[in-house]
Design an enzyme around this catalytic site. Sequence first.
Site, PDB file in Angstrom:
ATOM      1  N   CYS A  21      -9.385   2.549  11.371  1.00  0.00           N
ATOM      2  CA  CYS A  21      -9.442   2.827   9.925  1.00  0.00           C
ATOM      3  C   CYS A  21     -10.823   2.555   9.328  1.00  0.00           C
ATOM      4  CB  CYS A  21      -8.375   2.024   9.209  1.00  0.00           C
ATOM      5  SG  CYS A  21      -6.748   2.334   9.870  1.00  0.00           S
ATOM      6  N   HIS A  73     -10.353   2.110   1.963  1.00  0.00           N
ATOM      7  CA  HIS A  73      -9.380   2.693   2.898  1.00  0.00           C
ATOM      8  C   HIS A  73      -7.988   2.561   2.290  1.00  0.00           C
ATOM      9  CE1 HIS A  73      -6.819   3.441   6.217  1.00  0.00           C
ATOM     10  NE2 HIS A  73      -6.572   2.176   6.483  1.00  0.00           N
ATOM     11  N   ASN A  94      -1.055   6.092   4.860  1.00  0.00           N
ATOM     12  CA  ASN A  94      -2.292   5.638   5.483  1.00  0.00           C
ATOM     13  C   ASN A  94      -2.717   6.671   6.530  1.00  0.00           C
ATOM     14  OD1 ASN A  94      -4.173   4.395   7.142  1.00  0.00           O
ATOM     15  ND2 ASN A  94      -3.113   2.435   7.218  1.00  0.00           N
TER      16      ASN A  94
HETATM   17  N1  ACO Z   1      12.380  -1.145   5.069  1.00  0.00           N
HETATM   18  C1  ACO Z   1      13.211  -2.078   4.604  1.00  0.00           C
HETATM   19  N2  ACO Z   1      13.113  -3.379   4.916  1.00  0.00           N
HETATM   20  C2  ACO Z   1      12.115  -3.741   5.741  1.00  0.00           C
HETATM   21  C3  ACO Z   1      11.211  -2.813   6.275  1.00  0.00           C
HETATM   22  C4  ACO Z   1      11.372  -1.461   5.905  1.00  0.00           C
HETATM   23  N3  ACO Z   1      10.549  -0.491   6.355  1.00  0.00           N
HETATM   24  N4  ACO Z   1      10.325  -3.462   7.072  1.00  0.00           N
HETATM   25  C5  ACO Z   1      10.666  -4.756   7.031  1.00  0.00           C
HETATM   26  N5  ACO Z   1      11.751  -4.928   6.239  1.00  0.00           N
HETATM   27  C6  ACO Z   1      12.429  -6.174   5.904  1.00  0.00           C
HETATM   28  C7  ACO Z   1      12.253  -7.232   6.973  1.00  0.00           C
HETATM   29  O1  ACO Z   1      13.237  -7.115   7.964  1.00  0.00           O
HETATM   30  C8  ACO Z   1      12.364  -8.490   6.182  1.00  0.00           C
HETATM   31  O2  ACO Z   1      13.720  -8.744   5.913  1.00  0.00           O
HETATM   32  P1  ACO Z   1      14.299 -10.253   5.855  1.00  0.00           P
HETATM   33  O3  ACO Z   1      13.548 -10.917   4.719  1.00  0.00           O
HETATM   34  O4  ACO Z   1      15.743 -10.048   5.591  1.00  0.00           O
HETATM   35  O5  ACO Z   1      13.975 -10.837   7.175  1.00  0.00           O
HETATM   36  C9  ACO Z   1      11.714  -8.142   4.859  1.00  0.00           C
HETATM   37  O6  ACO Z   1      11.790  -6.719   4.738  1.00  0.00           O
HETATM   38  C10 ACO Z   1      10.259  -8.575   4.763  1.00  0.00           C
HETATM   39  O7  ACO Z   1       9.609  -8.157   5.968  1.00  0.00           O
HETATM   40  P2  ACO Z   1       8.086  -8.400   6.193  1.00  0.00           P
HETATM   41  O8  ACO Z   1       7.690  -7.886   7.534  1.00  0.00           O
HETATM   42  O9  ACO Z   1       7.778  -9.829   5.844  1.00  0.00           O
HETATM   43  O10 ACO Z   1       7.502  -7.440   5.061  1.00  0.00           O
HETATM   44  P3  ACO Z   1       6.099  -7.490   4.379  1.00  0.00           P
HETATM   45  O11 ACO Z   1       6.191  -7.880   2.976  1.00  0.00           O
HETATM   46  O12 ACO Z   1       5.077  -8.202   5.227  1.00  0.00           O
HETATM   47  O13 ACO Z   1       5.726  -5.954   4.391  1.00  0.00           O
HETATM   48  C11 ACO Z   1       4.303  -4.453   5.506  1.00  0.00           C
HETATM   49  C12 ACO Z   1       5.561  -5.286   5.621  1.00  0.00           C
HETATM   50  C13 ACO Z   1       4.482  -3.402   4.436  1.00  0.00           C
HETATM   51  C14 ACO Z   1       4.052  -3.767   6.852  1.00  0.00           C
HETATM   52  C15 ACO Z   1       3.132  -5.395   5.136  1.00  0.00           C
HETATM   53  O14 ACO Z   1       3.058  -6.469   6.050  1.00  0.00           O
HETATM   54  C16 ACO Z   1       1.828  -4.695   5.113  1.00  0.00           C
HETATM   55  O15 ACO Z   1       1.574  -3.885   4.251  1.00  0.00           O
HETATM   56  N6  ACO Z   1       0.924  -5.022   6.065  1.00  0.00           N
HETATM   57  C17 ACO Z   1      -0.328  -4.337   6.171  1.00  0.00           C
HETATM   58  C18 ACO Z   1      -0.090  -3.205   7.081  1.00  0.00           C
HETATM   59  C19 ACO Z   1      -1.161  -2.197   6.961  1.00  0.00           C
HETATM   60  O16 ACO Z   1      -1.511  -1.767   5.889  1.00  0.00           O
HETATM   61  N7  ACO Z   1      -1.636  -1.810   8.129  1.00  0.00           N
HETATM   62  C20 ACO Z   1      -2.622  -0.865   8.232  1.00  0.00           C
HETATM   63  C21 ACO Z   1      -3.954  -1.419   7.778  1.00  0.00           C
HETATM   64  S1  ACO Z   1      -5.173  -1.227   8.902  1.00  0.00           S
HETATM   65  C22 ACO Z   1      -5.105   0.312   9.219  1.00  0.00           C
HETATM   66  O17 ACO Z   1      -5.087   1.103   8.321  1.00  0.00           O
HETATM   67  C23 ACO Z   1      -4.930   0.729  10.608  1.00  0.00           C
END
Ligand code: ACO
Length: 334
Positions: free
Chosen positions: A111, A261, A291
């Site tokens: 990215c 990004h 993304n």
């Molecule tokens: N739909 C519904 N529920 C979900 C999903 C989903 N897609 N994914 C996870 N959950 C649930 C989990 O099971 C968890 O449930 P629980 O509390 O009952 O255990 C809850 O939601 C929270 O899960 P987390 O993994 O803690 O969710 P988080 O708030 O961290 O969000 C996310 C996940 C969106 C992936 C976040 O971590 C994020 O944005 N990270 C950055 C990722 C990113 O942008 N990567 C690319 C950047 S670099 C590049 O571009 C290559």
Amino acid sequence: MIGKILGTGSYVPGKVLDNNDLAKFIDTNDEWIRERTGIVKRHLIEDDTTVTMAAEAAKRALENAKVSAEEIDLILLSTVSSNVILPSTACEVQKIIGAVNAVCFDLNAACSGFLFALNTAQAYIHAGMINTALIIGAESLSNIMDWQDRGTAILFGDGAGAAVLAAEEGHIFPTVMHSDGAKGDALLCQSRFRREQSTSLELKSGETDIPGTAGFPVDTYVQMNGQEVFKFAVRQVPLAIEELLSACDKTTEDIDLFVLHQANKRIVEGVAKRLHMDMERFPMNLMEYGNTSSASIPILLDELNRQGRLQKGMKLVLAGFGAGLSWGAAYMEW
Ligand code: ACO
């Protein structure tokens, strides 16, 4: 000498998958995705490939720049998801657009790729090696998604963006680029090859090696520790921007737009907050495209350009971050 952007172009495929469509085959829902990421939909390839999208974005950028394909000295293409390994994606684009005088190669910095390509082209121009460069970010990330993994499949989309850079009198601005391979496990996509599978990896029950396919990749999917990537981005990107602005003798107040990004709305908001800036200077289009990795910055830049939001002399900061880990920032005056 410094490279000035003369024109931009972008292309996204027509097929749209919105959050409700995703919820039909993954355990997720529109509200969760919007709230946690800001993403509403993403565009996915059907007949397009990374090469065809890149070529279309390139043609649009050349047209916008009023530069002919023959004038291009360098095509530098950033991708992690090309449909071709050999020849390079950049050479395939050269063939399609007829940039017969260009030297062409690909660059993989995930990215951060477009930003690293921009900085590389700037260095070539500054060194007097080239006059005109076509830099492209193009991704078919849908091909490397595990469509059952709700932690990643909801985030990504396909598309391409490009910019034409030409030499002009002026001082080159400092840039900031960083890598931390030791933390690479947070976001990876590893090819398991048939040859490797038949020797060192366990075959699934009933699976046999397919004659004639030795060496072909199988099961190549993006895997991510979302929270690690989130923390990395929100911590490192503001530091990189501050480092850049200090090197350029500017402050955040001098900057008209921060073109980041487009990974996640909460990351962009987190960066703005740490820089004590309001969101008006942080344009976003991730709602529409998700993304698109190295394509996200040039797609956004092209939209801003075509909307007339980039006026001559405006001061911009571009910032990329992603797998590697890698991250960086560049300053430019439009
Ligand atoms: N739909 C519904 N529920 C979900 C999903 C989903 N897609 N994914 C996870 N959950 C649930 C989990 O099971 C968890 O449930 P629980 O509390 O009952 O255990 C809850 O939601 C929270 O899960 P987390 O993994 O803690 O969710 P988080 O708030 O961290 O969000 C996310 C996940 C969106 C992936 C976040 O971590 C994020 O944005 N990270 C950055 C990722 C990113 O942008 N990567 C690319 C950047 S670099 C590049 O571009 C290559």
